[in-house]
Design a protein around this motif. Structure first.
Motif, PDB file in Angstrom:
ATOM      1  N   VAL A  11       0.949  -1.270  -0.149  1.00 61.66           N
ATOM      2  CA  VAL A  11      -0.139   0.058  -0.070  1.00 61.66           C
ATOM      3  C   VAL A  11       1.065   1.138   0.085  1.00 61.66           C
ATOM      4  O   VAL A  11       2.153   1.080   0.293  1.00 61.66           O
ATOM      5  N   ARG A  12       0.397   2.413  -0.300  1.00 56.01           N
ATOM      6  CA  ARG A  12       0.903   3.756  -0.234  1.00 56.01           C
ATOM      7  C   ARG A  12       0.407   4.202   0.765  1.00 56.01           C
ATOM      8  O   ARG A  12      -0.634   4.675   0.882  1.00 56.01           O
ATOM      9  N   ILE A  13       1.154   5.205   1.564  1.00 55.06           N
ATOM     10  CA  ILE A  13       0.791   6.178   2.489  1.00 55.06           C
ATOM     11  C   ILE A  13       0.315   7.398   1.687  1.00 55.06           C
ATOM     12  O   ILE A  13       0.819   8.029   1.198  1.00 55.06           O
ATOM     13  N   ALA A  14      -0.996   7.745   1.985  1.00 55.92           N
ATOM     14  CA  ALA A  14      -1.665   8.721   1.509  1.00 55.92           C
ATOM     15  C   ALA A  14      -1.621   9.901   2.672  1.00 55.92           C
ATOM     16  O   ALA A  14      -1.541  10.977   2.007  1.00 55.92           O
ATOM     17  N   ARG A  15      -1.755   9.840   3.820  1.00 59.05           N
ATOM     18  CA  ARG A  15      -1.639  10.820   4.709  1.00 59.05           C
ATOM     19  C   ARG A  15      -1.376  10.407   6.152  1.00 59.05           C
ATOM     20  O   ARG A  15      -1.575   9.027   6.490  1.00 59.05           O
ATOM     21  N   ILE A  16      -0.508  11.006   6.992  1.00 65.60           N
ATOM     22  CA  ILE A  16      -0.244  10.654   8.281  1.00 65.60           C
ATOM     23  C   ILE A  16      -0.579  11.873   9.209  1.00 65.60           C
ATOM     24  O   ILE A  16      -0.469  13.191   8.674  1.00 65.60           O
ATOM     25  N   ASP A  17      -1.467  11.628  10.311  1.00 64.44           N
ATOM     26  CA  ASP A  17      -1.948  12.679  11.006  1.00 64.44           C
ATOM     27  C   ASP A  17      -0.966  13.157  11.974  1.00 64.44           C
ATOM     28  O   ASP A  17      -0.798  12.573  13.215  1.00 64.44           O
ATOM     29  N   TRP A  18       0.112  13.587  11.825  1.00 60.74           N
ATOM     30  CA  TRP A  18       1.290  14.043  12.541  1.00 60.74           C
ATOM     31  C   TRP A  18       0.960  14.637  13.875  1.00 60.74           C
ATOM     32  O   TRP A  18       1.222  14.552  15.007  1.00 60.74           O
ATOM     33  N   GLN A  69      -0.418   4.074  16.318  1.00 57.43           N
ATOM     34  CA  GLN A  69       0.125   4.866  15.567  1.00 57.43           C
ATOM     35  C   GLN A  69      -0.190   4.325  13.943  1.00 57.43           C
ATOM     36  O   GLN A  69      -0.448   5.116  13.147  1.00 57.43           O
ATOM     37  N   ALA A  70      -0.389   3.116  13.861  1.00 63.48           N
ATOM     38  CA  ALA A  70      -0.886   2.828  12.443  1.00 63.48           C
ATOM     39  C   ALA A  70      -2.258   3.244  12.110  1.00 63.48           C
ATOM     40  O   ALA A  70      -2.598   3.512  10.963  1.00 63.48           O
ATOM     41  N   ALA A  71      -2.879   3.385  13.066  1.00 65.45           N
ATOM     42  CA  ALA A  71      -4.320   3.992  13.048  1.00 65.45           C
ATOM     43  C   ALA A  71      -4.387   5.460  12.534  1.00 65.45           C
ATOM     44  O   ALA A  71      -5.402   6.053  12.057  1.00 65.45           O
ATOM     45  N   MET A  72      -3.188   6.040  12.556  1.00 66.46           N
ATOM     46  CA  MET A  72      -3.071   7.510  12.289  1.00 66.46           C
ATOM     47  C   MET A  72      -2.579   7.788  10.845  1.00 66.46           C
ATOM     48  O   MET A  72      -2.018   8.632  10.551  1.00 66.46           O
ATOM     49  N   ILE A  73      -2.132   6.720  10.188  1.00 70.65           N
ATOM     50  CA  ILE A  73      -1.864   6.495   8.852  1.00 70.65           C
ATOM     51  C   ILE A  73      -2.906   6.084   7.893  1.00 70.65           C
ATOM     52  O   ILE A  73      -3.424   4.919   7.876  1.00 70.65           O
ATOM     53  N   THR A  74      -3.313   7.114   6.938  1.00 70.03           N
ATOM     54  CA  THR A  74      -4.125   6.607   5.920  1.00 70.03           C
ATOM     55  C   THR A  74      -3.401   6.068   4.614  1.00 70.03           C
ATOM     56  O   THR A  74      -2.394   6.670   4.244  1.00 70.03           O
ATOM     57  N   VAL A  75      -3.965   4.847   4.250  1.00 67.44           N
ATOM     58  CA  VAL A  75      -3.202   4.360   2.881  1.00 67.44           C
ATOM     59  C   VAL A  75      -4.107   4.132   1.888  1.00 67.44           C
ATOM     60  O   VAL A  75      -5.266   4.113   1.996  1.00 67.44           O
ATOM     61  N   GLU A  76      -3.304   3.908   0.544  1.00 63.65           N
ATOM     62  CA  GLU A  76      -4.199   3.774  -0.739  1.00 63.65           C
ATOM     63  C   GLU A  76      -3.369   2.610  -1.306  1.00 63.65           C
ATOM     64  O   GLU A  76      -2.318   2.244  -0.895  1.00 63.65           O
ATOM     65  N   ALA A  77      -4.356   2.142  -2.181  1.00 64.11           N
ATOM     66  CA  ALA A  77      -3.710   0.920  -3.128  1.00 64.11           C
ATOM     67  C   ALA A  77      -2.393   1.684  -3.683  1.00 64.11           C
ATOM     68  O   ALA A  77      -2.224   2.730  -4.218  1.00 64.11           O
ATOM     69  N   ALA A  78      -1.477   0.648  -3.682  1.00 65.05           N
ATOM     70  CA  ALA A  78      -0.151   0.906  -4.349  1.00 65.05           C
ATOM     71  C   ALA A  78      -0.148   0.966  -6.090  1.00 65.05           C
ATOM     72  O   ALA A  78      -1.283   0.473  -6.610  1.00 65.05           O
ATOM     73  N   ALA A  79       0.734   1.501  -6.630  1.00 65.57           N
ATOM     74  CA  ALA A  79       0.687   1.445  -8.134  1.00 65.57           C
ATOM     75  C   ALA A  79       0.603   0.181  -8.561  1.00 65.57           C
ATOM     76  O   ALA A  79       1.092  -0.852  -8.298  1.00 65.57           O
ATOM     77  N   GLY A  80      -0.335   0.103  -9.573  1.00 66.08           N
ATOM     78  CA  GLY A  80      -0.773  -1.156 -10.382  1.00 66.08           C
ATOM     79  C   GLY A  80      -1.889  -1.949  -9.473  1.00 66.08           C
ATOM     80  O   GLY A  80      -2.063  -3.235  -9.975  1.00 66.08           O
ATOM     81  N   ASP A  81      -2.177  -1.826  -8.383  1.00 66.13           N
ATOM     82  CA  ASP A  81      -3.040  -2.444  -7.555  1.00 66.13           C
ATOM     83  C   ASP A  81      -4.445  -1.852  -7.750  1.00 66.13           C
ATOM     84  O   ASP A  81      -4.630  -0.778  -7.377  1.00 66.13           O
ATOM     85  N   GLU A  82      -5.335  -2.657  -8.423  1.00 69.81           N
ATOM     86  CA  GLU A  82      -6.657  -1.923  -8.392  1.00 69.81           C
ATOM     87  C   GLU A  82      -7.627  -2.254  -7.302  1.00 69.81           C
ATOM     88  O   GLU A  82      -8.786  -1.700  -7.394  1.00 69.81           O
ATOM     89  N   ARG A  83      -7.252  -2.373  -6.334  1.00 68.69           N
ATOM     90  CA  ARG A  83      -8.059  -2.531  -5.047  1.00 68.69           C
ATOM     91  C   ARG A  83      -8.597  -1.057  -4.514  1.00 68.69           C
ATOM     92  O   ARG A  83      -7.640  -0.039  -4.947  1.00 68.69           O
TER      93      ARG A  83
END
Length: 86
Positions: A11-18, A69-83
Motif C-alpha cells: 500500500v502507499r501512505i496517503a496521509r499521516i496525522d502528525w 500509530q498505524a491507525a493515524m496513517i491513511t493508506v491507498e492502493a499501491a501503483a498497479g493495484d486495482e483494489r
C-alpha cells in the motif's frame, strides 16, 4: 487506515496525522522512512489475541510500529493495484 490494511499487500501512505502523535513518535516514524507517498507492505500483526504491534516492510527494512500509530496513517492502493483504498 494502516491498522486495517491486509497483510502481504503493498500500500502507499496517503496521509499521516502528525498532529495526533507526540513529537517523539513523529520523529521515530520519519526516521523509519514512513512519510506520505512511501510504499509499504504490512507483514504481520502481534499475537492471536492482539493486533499490536504491526510489522511493516519499508523498502528493504523491517519496521515495527504500534497499532495506535498505524491507525493515524491513511493508506491507498499501491501503483498497479486495482483494489480500493484501505
Amino acid at each position: 487506515m494502516l491498522d486495517r490494511a491486509p497483510l502481504g499487500v503493498a500500500v502507499r501512505i496517503a496521509r499521516i496525522d502528525w498532529n495526533a502523535m507526540s513529537a517523539d513518535e513523529g520523529r521515530r516514524l520519519r526516521e523509519f522512512g514512513l512519510m506520505e507517498g512511501v510504499e509499504i507492505t504490512p507483514l504481520h500483526r502481534g499475537s492471536i489475541f492482539s493486533r499490536d504491534p504491526l510489522a511493516l516492510a519499508v523498502g528493504r527494512m523491517r519496521v515495527i510500529i504500534r497499532a495506535r500509530q498505524a491507525a493515524m496513517i491513511t493508506v491507498e492502493a499501491a501503483a498497479g493495484d486495482e483494489r480500493r483504498s484501505a
